[in-house]
Design an enzyme around this catalytic site. Structure first.
Site, short mmCIF file in Angstrom:
data_model
loop_
_atom_site.label_atom_id
_atom_site.label_comp_id
_atom_site.label_asym_id
_atom_site.label_seq_id
_atom_site.Cartn_x
_atom_site.Cartn_y
_atom_site.Cartn_z
N GLU A 174 -4.24 -4.02 11.92
CA GLU A 174 -4.42 -5.01 10.75
C GLU A 174 -4.27 -6.25 10.85
O GLU A 174 -3.76 -6.85 12.07
CB GLU A 174 -3.31 -4.30 9.69
CG GLU A 174 -2.07 -4.50 10.13
CD GLU A 174 -1.18 -4.41 9.02
OE1 GLU A 174 -1.18 -5.19 8.08
OE2 GLU A 174 -0.03 -3.69 8.72
N LYS A 232 -4.40 -11.67 1.05
CA LYS A 232 -3.73 -10.26 1.35
C LYS A 232 -4.79 -9.34 0.83
O LYS A 232 -4.38 -8.98 -0.58
CB LYS A 232 -2.50 -10.32 1.02
CG LYS A 232 -1.84 -8.92 1.21
CD LYS A 232 -0.40 -8.89 0.65
CE LYS A 232 0.12 -7.48 0.81
NZ LYS A 232 1.71 -7.46 0.05
N VAL A 292 -2.79 -2.15 5.55
CA VAL A 292 -2.66 -0.86 6.05
C VAL A 292 -3.93 -0.26 5.19
O VAL A 292 -4.82 0.35 5.70
CB VAL A 292 -1.54 -0.06 5.93
CG1 VAL A 292 -1.71 1.29 6.30
CG2 VAL A 292 -0.66 -0.75 6.85
N ASP A 309 6.29 -0.57 -8.75
CA ASP A 309 5.80 -0.98 -7.32
C ASP A 309 5.58 0.17 -6.26
O ASP A 309 6.57 0.74 -5.45
CB ASP A 309 6.54 -2.09 -7.04
CG ASP A 309 5.72 -3.08 -5.72
OD1 ASP A 309 4.70 -2.43 -5.28
OD2 ASP A 309 6.20 -4.10 -5.79
N SER A 365 3.17 0.95 -3.05
CA SER A 365 2.12 0.27 -2.30
C SER A 365 0.88 1.29 -2.24
O SER A 365 1.08 2.41 -2.49
CB SER A 365 2.69 0.21 -0.88
OG SER A 365 1.55 -0.30 0.03
N ALA A 366 -0.33 0.70 -2.33
CA ALA A 366 -1.52 1.31 -2.34
C ALA A 366 -1.80 2.19 -1.01
O ALA A 366 -2.51 2.96 -0.86
CB ALA A 366 -2.67 0.42 -2.68
N ASP A 367 -1.02 1.81 -0.05
CA ASP A 367 -1.17 2.31 1.44
C ASP A 367 -0.89 3.82 1.24
O ASP A 367 -1.63 4.83 1.95
CB ASP A 367 0.09 1.95 2.34
CG ASP A 367 -0.22 0.30 2.70
OD1 ASP A 367 -1.08 -0.17 2.45
OD2 ASP A 367 0.84 -0.15 3.31
N LYS A 381 10.27 0.26 6.45
CA LYS A 381 11.36 -0.79 6.22
C LYS A 381 12.43 -0.42 5.24
O LYS A 381 12.03 0.16 4.14
CB LYS A 381 10.97 -2.10 5.97
CG LYS A 381 10.21 -3.05 7.14
CD LYS A 381 10.66 -4.51 6.93
CE LYS A 381 10.18 -5.23 8.18
NZ LYS A 381 8.70 -5.30 8.28
N1 PSU Z 1 5.50 -3.80 5.89
C1 PSU Z 1 5.93 -4.26 7.17
N2 PSU Z 1 5.19 -5.14 7.83
C2 PSU Z 1 4.00 -5.42 7.12
C3 PSU Z 1 3.69 -5.05 5.87
C4 PSU Z 1 4.44 -4.16 5.28
O1 PSU Z 1 7.14 -3.72 7.54
O2 PSU Z 1 3.27 -6.53 7.75
C5 PSU Z 1 2.22 -5.25 5.21
C6 PSU Z 1 1.23 -4.42 5.48
O3 PSU Z 1 -0.20 -5.01 5.72
C7 PSU Z 1 1.14 -3.25 4.50
C8 PSU Z 1 1.31 -4.31 3.38
O4 PSU Z 1 -0.15 -2.60 4.41
O5 PSU Z 1 2.12 -5.33 3.87
C9 PSU Z 1 2.10 -3.80 2.28
O6 PSU Z 1 2.03 -4.56 1.29
P1 PSU Z 1 2.39 -3.90 -0.41
O7 PSU Z 1 3.73 -3.72 -0.14
O8 PSU Z 1 2.06 -5.13 -1.43
O9 PSU Z 1 1.34 -2.77 -0.60
MN MN Z 2 3.21 -3.49 -4.18
#
Ligand code: PSU
Ligand code: MN
Length: 309
Positions: free
Chosen positions: A29, A92, A112, A144, A146-148, A165
């Site tokens: 990524e 992003k 991701v 909140d 994540s879309a992941d 994390k």
């Molecule tokens: N968590 C980490 N390191 C990262 C990310 C998440 O420990 O770099 C990044 C990744 O690209 C992940 C994104 O897909 O943040 C998730 O963002 P969000 O929480 O806004 O979905």
């Molecule tokens: Mn989010």
């Protein structure tokens, strides 16, 4: 005119050929570069992680969107641009942002989620990252998530990470993955790792002892036509692991700072990542870099085993 994915994507000849021949390829990524690590350490990291994948006999495929084109494989200039991220000019990009970026000719880093999407478009089945996004603490009121996690549910790419994390609610993240039918594998461990630390206190569905075990699981899942991803938690190597209690306190401080600054939405994860680096005086960055190298090695080995099946 009927357009399809290929009209919006550039895949380097090396990656396209490896995919066509069924050779091992590992997606990487770019948000981890532009929004996850400071410059210039991120640039050195971006080069080294590709070298590690090559040393295992696989081809690296770093993903991004450059001037409205999806890219599998980046040039040195493109990597430099993403890593510098001057004046926050690099977006992003999550799933919802991808069509907008292509329609407007924007440049952005893939999370991701979007890295899995580009990997699928390019025919790449394995992907190494640092940590995934998940269910945030307090998600019951902030919504909140994540879309992941949705992407892991639907897109057939196996993602190697060092866990999630502690900025996230790891228990709820694992519950969500269960609901969405995503197998969670521990690489040589029964405990899902927590990024800086080797354990989280939460178990995995399956402890794999070797990369070949994971390759076999992936083959079975996709042979069944189930689609969707697989999440592999690969613990940070012992010598780089950080103290659980110390990191919990740092994460609490980072979360409090985000709250105070009123940071929400897609900005919160990058904010917390930068704050943690600041609060640990750079120690966390060294760990972050090493665990991602370790994941790249693991993903490459899985891809190599998969290519033999
Ligand atoms: N968590 C980490 N390191 C990262 C990310 C998440 O420990 O770099 C990044 C990744 O690209 C992940 C994104 O897909 O943040 C998730 O963002 P969000 O929480 O806004 O979905
Ligand atoms: Mn989010």
């Amino acid at each position: 005119m009927n357009y399809s994915v290929k009209d919006y994507m550039d895949i380097t000849p090396e990656i396209a050929q490896a995919v066509a021949e069924g050779k091992p390829v590992v997606a990487l990524e770019s948000t981890i570069l532009s929004h996850g690590m400071p410059y210039p350490q991120n640039l050195e990291f971006a080069r080294e992680i590709e070298t590690i994948i090559r040393a295992e006999g696989a081809v690296p495929a770093t993903m991004a969107v450059i001037n409205g084109r999806m890219k599998a494989g980046l040039t040195e200039d493109e990597l430099q641009f993403l890593c510098e991220n001057k004046n926050d000019c690099v977006g992003k990009l999550s799933r919802r942002d991808l069509p907008i970026a292509l329609a407007t000719g924007a440049t952005g880093a893939t999370t991701v989620t979007t890295t899995m999407m580009l990997a699928q478009y390019a025919g790449v089945k394995f992907f190494a990252t640092g940590g995934i996004g998940g269910v945030h603490r307090g998600a019951s009121t902030s919504f909140d998530i994540s879309a992941d996690l949705q992407e892991l549910a639907h897109t057939p790419v196996a993602v190697v990470c060092a866990g999630a994390k502690m900025i996230l609610d790891i228990g709820l993240t694992l519950e969500y993955l269960e609901t969405m039918g995503v197998p969670v594998v521990g690489m040589g461990t029964e405990n899902f790792p927590s990024f800086y630390c080797r354990e989280s206190g939460f178990g995995v569905d399956y402890k794999a002892d070797t990369p070949a075990d994971v390759a076999k699981l992936a083959k079975v899942k996709w042979d069944l036509g189930m689609g969707g991803g697989i999440l592999i938690g690969n613990p940070v190597p012992e010598q780089y692991a950080m103290d659980f209690g110390e990191m919990s306190a740092v994460v609490d401080k980072a979360l409090a700072a985000a709250d105070e600054a009123g940071v929400r939405g897609k900005k919160i994860t990058p904010f917390l990542l930068a704050k943690i680096v600041e609060l640990t005086g750079g120690d966390s960055l060294a760990t972050n870099i090493q665990l991602a190298y370790n994941n790249a090695r693991c993903a490459a080995r899985i891809a190599v085993e998969y290519a033999r099946l």
